[in-house]
Write an enzyme that holds these catalytic residues in place. Structure first.
Site, mmCIF file in Angstrom:
data_model
loop_
_atom_site.group_PDB
_atom_site.id
_atom_site.type_symbol
_atom_site.label_atom_id
_atom_site.label_comp_id
_atom_site.label_asym_id
_atom_site.label_seq_id
_atom_site.Cartn_x
_atom_site.Cartn_y
_atom_site.Cartn_z
ATOM 1 N N ASN A 152 0.847 -1.186 0.000
ATOM 2 C CA ASN A 152 0.000 0.000 0.000
ATOM 3 C C ASN A 152 0.889 1.244 0.000
ATOM 4 O O ASN A 152 2.119 1.143 -0.011
ATOM 5 C CB ASN A 152 -0.962 -0.018 1.191
ATOM 6 N N ILE A 171 -3.219 -8.245 14.044
ATOM 7 C CA ILE A 171 -2.253 -7.919 15.099
ATOM 8 C C ILE A 171 -2.899 -7.057 16.169
ATOM 9 O O ILE A 171 -2.725 -7.292 17.374
ATOM 10 C CB ILE A 171 -1.023 -7.217 14.489
ATOM 11 N N LYS A 186 -12.304 -4.522 17.364
ATOM 12 C CA LYS A 186 -10.956 -4.952 17.730
ATOM 13 C C LYS A 186 -10.764 -5.029 19.251
ATOM 14 O O LYS A 186 -9.937 -5.790 19.740
ATOM 15 C CB LYS A 186 -9.917 -3.989 17.151
#
Length: 400
Positions: free
Chosen positions: A208, A306, A342
């Protein structure tokens, strides 16, 4: 910041030892006192006379000096300094440190000290990349040893790659950070930064446009507040700051492993733009066009999450977990949903639509999303955003 600071400088044997003389001079110019210790190998590259003259101090060389050891000199030397610096830190010295050897003055001092230790590695590129050296490096980092460098470049042996000792100004910046008395002194913070590269074959990858600028600026700002920063960076355009522990990775899987190895930490800040997917059927050799003109079929699988993995840790979770959300639509809504999904404490959201110029640019405009709601910040240089965010981290950790 170095005025009246006491540095115990252990000089290892290697061609980079010549830089240690300039390091002594510049440290003294900034008001520090330097007590030099030469290994036997170091004396092959710099002389005790020149070292002593620049330091205006006695040079220590021998573990079994009868005069010094009558007063337990190796214990006194190891405790009297504010910081122990090893420059250059050779592969041999790193191995001794990692395995607890104490068979000469330098290694005995490093075993006996109760002060922080900073190493500036320097060695041949093959020695640096050797699995044994990398294992030793991981052990030392786990023991809390600070690492400055090494740099990449031409070697005295004619090879090229990582292994050059960092330049003196960078080592001084690392020393300055290690001795900092900021509000985060003694706190360990993990910062991820940059893109990840997910291989398609040995010459192609998916990536990216992240430059790593915001992550690098944040690591530097946390360092300046006194934190010990483990900086896990993908292949970013912006170089990592001096004075932080740099762990370089390529893929998301490698980044996840590096983050896990860096724990425990009081805070973890995930500024990296991690690829959501990787190519499951990546080729071990370069893919070739065939007569059909059909593109190869790529099969994707999800990368490890992560941020969620750390935010949802059952034990050892950092007190503060911060994620980043680069969005192009419905920034606050999407970022808020990500925070809830998350399980992180904060989300730093920004609009990276092409017309904003933020991704890869020098400025950022963020929305900080916490339990208290969404707080919009003005558009600022990324360094200013980093300083403001680092200060908020310090406040959240209850730093004085």
């Amino acid at each position: 910041m170095l005025t009246n600071k006491r540095i115990l400088l252990i000089i290892g044997g290697g061609i980079a030892a010549f830089k240690s003389l300039d390091l002594i001079r510049r440290l003294r110019d900034q008001g520090a006192s330097v007590t030099p210790v030469l290994t036997k190998a170091a004396e092959e590259f710099v002389t005790p006379l020149s070292t002593s003259a620049l330091a205006a101090q006695k040079v220590y060389r021998d573990l079994f000096d009868l005069t010094d050891e009558a007063e337990m000199g190796h214990i006194e030397l190891s405790r009297a300094a504010d910081l122990v610096v090893v420059a250059p830190a050779t592969a041999d010295l790193m191995a001794k440190m990692a395995h607890g050897h104490a068979n000469d003055l330098a290694s005995t001092l490093l075993m006996a000290t109760d002060k922080r230790v900073l190493i500036a590695p320097a060695m041949n590129v093959r020695m640096w990349e050797h699995p044994a050296t990398q294992r030793n490096l991981a052990v030392l980092r786990g023991d809390g040893v600070l690492v400055a460098g090494p740099d990449e470049g031409n070697m005295a042996c004619g090879e090229y790659g990582p292994g050059r000792m960092s330049e003196v100004p960078d080592i001084i910046a690392a020393i300055d950070a290690a001795l900092g008395d900021g509000p985060l002194k003694g706190r360990h913070v993990i910062v991820t930064s940059g893109p990840t590269h997910e291989p398609i074959d040995p010459v192609r990858y998916i990536a990216n446009r992240s430059s790593g600028a915001q992550g690098a600026a944040l690591a530097a700002a946390l360092r300046d507040l006194g934190a010990r920063v483990s900086f896990v960076t993908g292949p970013a355009k912006v170089p990592p700051p001096a004075g932080v522990d740099v762990i370089r990775v390529e893929t998301a899987a490698q980044m996840a492993e590096a983050v896990a190895a860096a724990h425990p930490a009081e805070a973890a800040i995930f500024a990296a733009a991690v690829a959501d997917w990787r190519v499951e059927n990546a080729s071990g050799s370069k893919m070739k066009k065939d007569a059909s003109g059909n593109a190869p079929a790529l099969e994707f699988t999800e990368n490890p999450d992560i941020l969620a993995g750390v935010a949802q840790m059952a034990a050892g979770r950092p007190k503060l977990v911060v994620g980043f959300a680069a969005e192009t639509d419905d920034v606050v809504a999407n970022a808020s949903a990500k925070r809830a999904r998350k399980g992180c404490d904060w989300i730093v959201a920004n609009d990276v639509s092409p017309e904003t110029g933020i991704m890869g640019g020098p400025e950022n405009r963020i929305v900080l999303i916490t339990d208290d709601g969404a707080e919009e910040w003005p558009r600022l240089p990324k360094d200013d955003v980093a300083r403001r965010l680092a200060q908020r981290v310090a406040e959240a950790l209850g730093a004085n």
